[in-house]
Design an enzyme around this catalytic site. Structure first.
Site, PDB file in Angstrom:
ATOM      1  N   GLU A 147     -21.494 -11.546  -3.945  1.00  0.00           N
ATOM      2  CA  GLU A 147     -20.552 -12.528  -2.848  1.00  0.00           C
ATOM      3  C   GLU A 147     -20.724 -13.969  -3.485  1.00  0.00           C
ATOM      4  OE1 GLU A 147     -18.431 -12.047  -0.778  1.00  0.00           O
ATOM      5  OE2 GLU A 147     -18.629  -9.880  -0.360  1.00  0.00           O
ATOM      6  N   ASP A 294     -13.694  -1.232  -6.869  1.00  0.00           N
ATOM      7  CA  ASP A 294     -12.354  -1.871  -7.193  1.00  0.00           C
ATOM      8  C   ASP A 294     -12.355  -2.937  -8.112  1.00  0.00           C
ATOM      9  OD1 ASP A 294     -13.876  -3.248  -5.329  1.00  0.00           O
ATOM     10  OD2 ASP A 294     -12.447  -3.766  -3.950  1.00  0.00           O
ATOM     11  N   GLU A 388      -8.703  -1.268   8.345  1.00  0.00           N
ATOM     12  CA  GLU A 388      -9.692  -1.219   7.033  1.00  0.00           C
ATOM     13  C   GLU A 388      -9.741   0.128   6.502  1.00  0.00           C
ATOM     14  OE1 GLU A 388     -12.879  -3.505   6.262  1.00  0.00           O
ATOM     15  OE2 GLU A 388     -10.701  -3.789   6.204  1.00  0.00           O
ATOM     16  N   GLU A 406      -5.729  -8.675   0.143  1.00  0.00           N
ATOM     17  CA  GLU A 406      -5.278  -7.815  -1.109  1.00  0.00           C
ATOM     18  C   GLU A 406      -3.623  -7.414  -1.301  1.00  0.00           C
ATOM     19  OE1 GLU A 406      -9.523  -8.088  -0.886  1.00  0.00           O
ATOM     20  OE2 GLU A 406      -8.084  -7.275   0.498  1.00  0.00           O
ATOM     21  N   THR A 492     -11.404 -12.057  -8.868  1.00  0.00           N
ATOM     22  CA  THR A 492     -10.981 -11.385  -7.710  1.00  0.00           C
ATOM     23  C   THR A 492     -11.073 -12.222  -6.582  1.00  0.00           C
ATOM     24  OG1 THR A 492     -12.005  -9.183  -6.695  1.00  0.00           O
ATOM     25  CG2 THR A 492     -13.501 -10.938  -7.154  1.00  0.00           C
TER      26      THR A 492
END
EC number: 3.2.1.113
Length: 934
Positions: A147, A294, A388, A406, A492
């Site tokens: 993160e 991902d 989710e 996304e 990302t």
């Protein structure tokens, strides 16, 4: 989570191994030139309406950003319901999701380059000054390496990239002297100790002040990390090296990627979700494109775009080939097992996979991108937001929605690739839903439950970093942006890195570990931009034609036109469509009809059958509608059982010598017979019935009289078995699964349903054991003949008087104790353990966190197919006897190992001590299964 870049030269091929400056410019976003192809496919949106929507996005950003600055700054994030800042340690812990917070004004740093994209240059200049003045990166706090990299390091680098761009233009940031870059470099060095592992994979967490392993660091003991956590570093770390000339950052990120590539499963070319950072063993062996993996795939392709290293493209193409071969089931993307990729690991999807259509656009594979995006949009139209997690029949699996960006990202890239105004309408829907359902006085609040519309006091930084950026770019024309967005690549977290880094400070030693292991179709290695004439046939309705079969995939009502066509075909003598109530899994004609309707039958390892429909695989649009209705009917038939009381698991406890209550087997209950939770437990010796399936009158009633009868699953209904053994005088019954190797460790625990008739005549308790647990009783009978068990709602305390009769063998003590521990563990696994999404995350951050892995698949061996399917109860189940104990069934990610048919549980004449010893060895063997298969 995709890239933006130059669209120059996309109509013509680029020579193989062309100079990288040209390849970077073209590969970064080579589908932009296709924009004009699609404007005829739908009614174009006027310039005025696009400007109106763009201005609406600006106002929404001001509402979110302004409230953060007013009510939360310098805290990391805004709590929009209570209008205050979220400060680590001052609010109740949310578990791993808090690892993104480091007391470094996260939302402000994450929003820096968004301000420039939205043409708020004055606010950007003010924000940079605040960061330089107020932000401290030396806090005594444990943060997520992943993160912190994508949000803070990426935010600082994105801010620096646009600061120097503005400075060059001569109006803003004239005072700027690489201060953000120096902060990024300081943070980069603080993250480097995390890479101090033998594998080169980083620890998942680090203390900003004390690093790793020191007592005061309070971290450094972790052994596992997610694939995305270790594989989503190369863009930020390489950019830091290229900007500063310090090669160490790119070297460390490359080493981590090299190690992940080496550890891929060689036969499937897939990677698992979680890996041991010290040994490189896969901890979770399921594979998909969503949470936990991902951005690993994303960064392989984008590393090729940004850095010009061919090996990254080769690796991506290798993985992409495997994804499309095993995981992609258009329009679905379902997780599989890396060792047995034809076996689905679960039948639900998480929201993070919504980035994948955008990545497919970058790859140039448009058709599956359109299909998956359309499926996701149908889910959004049903629930207002993307839950989710949602099931293959598009029901809510996890109801939260933390305002993830996304889907907006993929919408933007599909519009850039196709120019189809349909995607502008999709973006308009997103804006309307955000304002209608998520907007609150102090910002935008995450959805706690998309079904009820309840809010959560949370506004993550990625909402400002990504959502508004993609929505604004979707509606903006080129002249609306003060710089050329196509000169940059998106990380990302949607931070912007300039493509000219590809030719800067190229002093990194590159280890190519790809070619010697890779054998692929040459078509996977396209070194040129896709030719738009090939991607898009000269048909302005191409994208619409792909979406059309999917427009009702989520909607439960059949279009009237289809019904009318069907009615006419019935009158002409055609056969009516197959109905769920008539379906027989053993009928070849029915199976052929399923295939025609695009319905696939998947045989699971525990003998059940799972149904999945792919509308695009149907023979016609009418067949696709029939298949959809069939699936809905099956669900409706099954839902009857969900209205009945769900019973908890029961226990079968072996109380005779030499177990003395130590062995407790997890058992499934029955919806008929004596309720062990309301009556005293049943204790007795066991005896096998004849016939063993218990489907007719017993021929050995004297053997089961006054005992607990053992019967095998199959051939008839459970209630019929119960009546036959009760008539023979049995005081209870244990049904043992006929699917060899099945176990409560790996399969959802069933409860036995009735036969649709009155079952009040059944007065004895009935329990169900999977094959593995049942074999323990059968082995004990072969060794000791007289075996006594206790049937109860939960395990009872051991009998101390009987236990004193046990032989004082220390070896036996040790083995039996081991058996007790192992079976207790199995019992725990058998129970439904439903965690919160954050607590069960394999990833250390909310953006790539995954809900606890639960599986909604259900089914049964065809040999047990009910002759009257109207009695079927389980969701998408084909079993008239069994239903799951939980509406959201337990994870089956390790099915292929724990149900290994090579493990023997029924060796005749084997001493019980040897059985127990073998048990321990088998458990250890399961843990080594990956190495064995490799």
């Amino acid at each position: 989570m995709s890239a933006a870049g130059g669209g120059r030269g996309c109509g013509s091929p680029v020579p193989q191994r062309a100079p990288w400056s040209l390849v970077a410019a073209t590969a970064a976003f080579c589908l932009v030139s296709a924009t004009s192809v699609w404007t005829a496919g739908a009614a174009p949106m006027s310039r005025e309406e696009k400007q109106k929507l763009g201005n609406q996005v600006l106002e929404m950003f001001d509402h979110a950003y302004g409230n953060y600055m007013e009510h939360a700054y310098p805290a990391d994030e805004l709590m929009p319901l209570t209008c205050r800042g979220r400060v680590r340690g001052q609010e109740p812990s949310r578990g791993d999701v808090d690892d993104a917070l480091g007391k470094f004004s996260l939302t402000l740093i994450d929003s820096l380059d968004t301000l420039v994209v939205l043409n708020k240059t004055k606010e950007f200049e003010e924000a940079v000054r605040k960061v330089l003045r107020d932000v401290n990166l030396d806090n005594d706090v444990v943060v997520s390496v992943f993160e912190t990299n994508i949000r803070v390091l990426g935010g600082l680098l994105g801010g620096h990239s646009l600061a120097i761009m503005l400075k060059e233009k001569g109006e803003y940031m004239q005072w700027y002297n690489d201060e953000l870059l120096q902060m990024a470099k300081q943070l980069g060095y603080k993250l480097l100790p995390a890479f101090n592992t033998t594998s080169g994979l980083p620890y998942p967490r680090i203390n900003l002040k004390f690093g790793i392993r020191k007592p005061e660091a309070r971290t450094g003991t972790e052994t596992d990390t997610c694939t995305a956590c270790a594989g989503t570093l190369i863009l930020e770390f390489a950019a830091l090296s290229r900007f500063t000339g310090a090669t160490i950052f790119e070297e460390y990120a490359r080493k981590a990627l090299d190690f992940l590539w080496e550890k891929r499963q060689r036969s499937s070319n897939l990677v698992g979700v979680t890996i041991n950072i010290h040994t490189g063993d896969w901890v979770r062996k399921d594979s998909g494109v969503g949470a936990g993996i991902d951005s690993y795939y994303e960064y392989l392709l984008k590393a090729y775009v940004l850095l010009g290293d061919d090996s990254f493209l080769e690796r991506f193409n290798t993985h992409y080939d495997a994804i499309m071969r095993y995981i992609s089931q258009p329009p679905l993307l379902l997780d599989v097992h890396i060792h047995k990729p034809m076996l689905n690991a679960r039948t639900w999807m998480d929201a993070l996979l919504a980035f994948f259509p955008g990545l497919q656009v970058l790859k140039g594979d448009i058709r599956p991108a359109i299909e998956t995006h359309e499926m996701l949009y149908q889910v959004i139209k049903k629930h207002n937001f993307l839950p989710e997690a949602f099931t293959t029949d598009f029901r809510v699996h996890w109801a939260q929605h933390p305002l993830r960006p996304e889907f907006a990202e993929s919408t933007y890239f599909l519009y850039k690739a196709t120019g189809d105004p349909y995607y502008l309408e999709v973006g308009k829907t997103l804006i309307e839903n955000l304002n209608k359902y998520a907007r609150v006085p102090c910002g935008f609040a995450a959805m706690k439950d998309v079904r009820t519309g309840s809010h959560e006091d949370r506004m993550d930084s990625f909402f400002l970093a990504e959502m508004f950026k993609y929505l604004y770019l979707l509606f903006a024309d080129k002249e609306d942006i003060i710089f050329d967005i196509e000169d940059y690549i998106f990380t990302t977290e949607a931070h912007l890195l300039p493509l000219w880094l590809s030719t800067t400070n190229q002093n990194i030693s590159k280890k190519n570990t790809t070619s010697e292991y890779t054998e692929l179709d040459d078509s996977n290695f396209d070194w040129t931009c896709p030719n738009t004439q090939i991607l898009f046939p000269n048909d302005p309705l191409y994208a619409q034609s792909i979406r059309e079969p999917l427009k009702n995939v989520v909607d439960k009502s059949c279009p009237r036109g289809i019904i009318r066509v069907r009615e006419e075909s019935f009158r002409s003598g055609a056969k009516p469509p197959l109905r769920a109530r008539d379906f027989m899994a053993t009928n070849p004609e029915h199976l052929e009809i399923l295939k025609k309707m695009g319905v696939s039958l998947i045989h699971l390892k525990d003998g059940r059958v799972q149904l999945v429909q792919h509308a695009v695989q149907a023979a016609s649009s009418i067949d696709a509608e029939d298949g959809l209705r069939f699936m809905q009917e099956m669900i409706e038939l099954s839902s009857q059982q969900q209205k009945e009381q769900q019973l908890p698991p029961r226990a079968v406890q072996i109380v005779s010598h030499p177990f003395f209550g130590r062995v407790v087997l997890t058992a499934g209950p029955a919806q008929f017979g004596l309720d062990l939770s309301k009556h005293k437990e049943t204790r007795g010796f066991v005896a096998s019935s004849k016939p063993y399936n218990g489907c007719s009158e017993l021929t050995n009633p004297e053997a089961v009289m006054g005992k607990i009868a053992l019967i095998q699953r199959g051939q008839c209904m459970f209630a019929e078995k119960a009546r036959n053994i009760q008539n023979a005088g049995a005081i209870g019954g244990i049904v043992i699964d006929d699917n060899e190797g099945s176990s409560s460790d790996t399969a959802p625990l069933f409860q036995m349903a009735g036969d649709g008739k009155d079952t009040d005549d059944i007065q004895i308790p009935m329990l169900f054991l999977f094959s593995k647990e049942g074999s323990i009783i059968l082995d004990a009978i072969r060794e000791y003949e007289e075996v006594e068990v206790l049937l109860s709602d939960k395990a009872k305390d051991r009998d101390p008087d009987l236990e004193t009769e046990e032989l004082p063998s220390s070896e036996n003590d040790s083995q039996n104790q081991s058996a007790e521990q192992i079976v207790s563990s199995s019992q725990e696994v058998g129970l439904v353990d439903q965690e919160s999404p954050e607590e069960s995350s394999p990833n250390s951050h909310p953006e790539s966190s995954s809900p606890a892995d639960t599986d909604i698949a259900a089914g049964v061996s065809p040999s047990e197919q009910n002759s009257n399917p109207t009695e079927n109860h389980e969701t998408t189940s084909l079993d008239g006897e069994c239903t799951d104990l939980d509406n959201q069934l337990q994870e089956q990610s390790e099915t292929e190992e724990d149900s290994n048919p090579n493990v023997s549980w029924g060796k005749k004449g084997q001493p019980i001590d040897a059985i127990l010893a073998d048990w321990n060895e088998d458990i250890e063997a399961f843990e080594m299964m990956e190495k064995d298969e490799l």
